[in-house]
Design an enzyme around this catalytic site. Structure first.
Site, PDB file in Angstrom:
ATOM      1  CB  SER A  37      -0.927   0.017   1.211  1.00 22.49           C
ATOM      2  OG  SER A  37      -0.188  -0.142   2.407  1.00 22.49           O
ATOM      3  CG  ASP A 323      -4.524   5.293   6.837  1.00 21.22           C
ATOM      4  OD1 ASP A 323      -3.357   5.067   7.184  1.00 21.22           O
ATOM      5  OD2 ASP A 323      -5.037   4.723   5.844  1.00 21.22           O
ATOM      6  CG  HIS A 326      -1.378   3.632   4.633  1.00 20.31           C
ATOM      7  ND1 HIS A 326      -2.638   3.157   4.917  1.00 20.31           N
ATOM      8  CD2 HIS A 326      -0.685   2.592   4.135  1.00 20.31           C
ATOM      9  CE1 HIS A 326      -2.709   1.880   4.572  1.00 20.31           C
ATOM     10  NE2 HIS A 326      -1.539   1.501   4.098  1.00 20.31           N
TER      11      HIS A 326
END
Ligand code: NAG
Ligand code: NAG
Ligand code: NAG
Ligand code: NAG
Ligand code: NAG
Ligand code: NAG
Ligand code: NAG
Ligand code: NAG
Length: 360
Positions: A37, A323, A326
């Site tokens: 990610s 978040d 991340h």
């Protein structure tokens, strides 16, 4: 290049030197991106994976052009975007799955580079299984095999080999293997886990070399124990030390693999970015980098993923975490600047601009 913020300049003075980003050439060759990610630009939008590893909804993307939630796990651009922007002043390459069914434009676009990264994935095939992710590094390399054959069909084997030898292979992976291991397999003895990681990562990098890759830009695992999601497992609110120890061991294993491969394989070059070291410095000295919050997320909380009904901070460039896991666009930019132009303390044996051949 967009105007740089004051805090970015402070950072440059500390670690790069202001002269470094002035008169550089641009990187012209394609970039191929693999990993998780941290560098996913929309792969997971096409997959039937759990909601926790999707990001194609607001407030993700709120600072992206047109506030578009593209699937990036960020308020704006991610690390892949920022590195490609610095090296070539271009957009980072699109997701393979966004190209593959558009036969007419596919051939033209793959010549500019492709992104195979998928949020939740890892080096080991089983990683991400808890989120129904089946797009491991090995699977991503299988997709690159397809792209390789498509490029060869277009350009012939020699031109393809020449093009790939100049291309940058950007890889950011490993965090999810550690997270999964701590979550599901904590009772297994650690040496086996690290041995499995070592040999699997080695074999995958070798496969890419065998397909023609020569320039490897590798990003190691950050101190994942310091992300909001894992801090909640430390009752004092500090970082989860066990996770950080694995992150450090992972760095050591990766460095070992790369040293070994570069001795064995003619023409193989690499830059290994120590994301552990750079993030630790930023957390210890946040104000020097223009940050005011390095332990709680801008959007959502340690317990909840960012979404449109979650709380959202307004000063997003003052947060390390977008978040629960991340980094913000701002933090990704700091990482990219460091990889691009830093000394060997943070990126070894050379920085990314030297690797790409655009340093001055
Ligand atoms: C591409 O098309 C095939 C056949 O229609 C479909 O099965 C597949 O899911 C599509 N893939 C993507 C990424 O859209
Ligand atoms: C847990 O360990 C088993 C056996 O070693 C392995 O097959 C599996 O892939 C591991 N799962 C995760 C999530 O790492
Ligand atoms: C994952 O992909 C492999 C092939 O790469 C396939 O054999 C397997 O069934 C897939 N697993 C899941 C859970 O989709
Ligand atoms: C790309 O290569 C794969 C495998 O060789 C092939 O199935 C596919 O049709 C090719 N795509 C295009 C657009 O040529
Ligand atoms: C929790 O954080 C403190 C520092 O704030 C650290 O000393 C301690 O080792 C951490 N505990 C765990 C279980 O990681
Ligand atoms: C990693 O390597 C460094 C030096 O090479 C060493 O000091 C450190 O203890 C190692 N860390 C781990 C977790 O293996
Ligand atoms: C969105 O986030 C809020 C608070 O973080 C949470 O209560 C809510 O369940 C989430 N909504 C969805 C659809 O996940
Ligand atoms: C990258 O490293 C080289 C030396 O290895 C150095 O000369 C250069 O200033 C560094 N930064 C940039 C942006 O080129």
């Amino acid at each position: 290049m967009e105007a740089m913020r004051f805090s970015t300049w402070v950072f440059l003075f500390l670690f790069v030197g202001p002269e470094a980003i002035e008169a550089s050439k641009l990187f012209e060759a394609p970039v191929f991106v693999f990993g998780d990610s941290t560098v996913d630009v929309g792969t997971n939008n096409f997959l039937l994976v759990s909601q926790e590893i999707k990001a194609n909804f607001l407030y993700n993307g709120i600072d992206y052009p047109y506030s578009d939630p593209t699937g990036r796990f960020s308020n704006g651009y991610n690390i892949a975007d920022q590195i490609v922007r610095l090296l070539s002043n271009k957009r980072s390459p699109p997701a393979f799955l966004s190209l593959v069914n558009h036969t007419s434009s596919f051939k033209r676009k793959i010549l500019q580079g492709v992104n195979f990264a998928s949020g939740g994935s890892g080096i080991l095939d089983g990683t991400g299984g808890g989120y129904n992710n089946n797009m491991s590094l090995g699977k991503q390399i299988q997709q690159f095999v397809t792209v390789h054959s498509n490029i060869t069909e277009l350009r012939g084997p020699e031109e393809t080999a020449d093009m790939l030898s100049k291309s940058l292979f950007l890889i950011s992976v490993g965090s999810n293997d550690i997270l999964d291991y701590l979550h599901f397999n904590g009772s297994h003895s650690p040496p086996n886990f690290l041995t499995a990681i070592h040999s699997t990562y080695h074999d995958h990098l070798k496969s890419l070399y065998d397909l023609g890759a020569r320039k490897f830009g590798i990003i190691s695992v950050p101190p994942i124990g310091c992300c909001p999601l894992l801090r909640q497992y430390n009752f004092s609110g500090g970082c989860l030390e066990e996770a950080n120890e694995y992150a450090q061991s992972f760095y050591n294993a990766t460095e070992d693999i790369l040293k070994q491969l570069s001795l064995e394989l003619p023409g193989m070059t690499y830059s290994l970015g120590n994301l552990y070291e750079m993030t630790t410095i930023v957390i210890e000295d946040q104000y020097a980098f223009g940050l005011k919050n390095t332990d709680t997320p801008c959007c959502g909380s340690a317990l909840y993923q960012c979404n449109q009904t979650a709380s959202l901070c307004s000063n997003r460039d003052e947060y390390l975490f977008w978040d629960w896991v991340h980094p913000t666009q701002f933090a990704s930019r700091l990482v990219a600047l460091t990889l691009y132009g830093s000394s060997t303390r943070f990126v070894t044996p050379m920085n990314f601009s030297r690797l790409a051949g655009v340093d001055v």
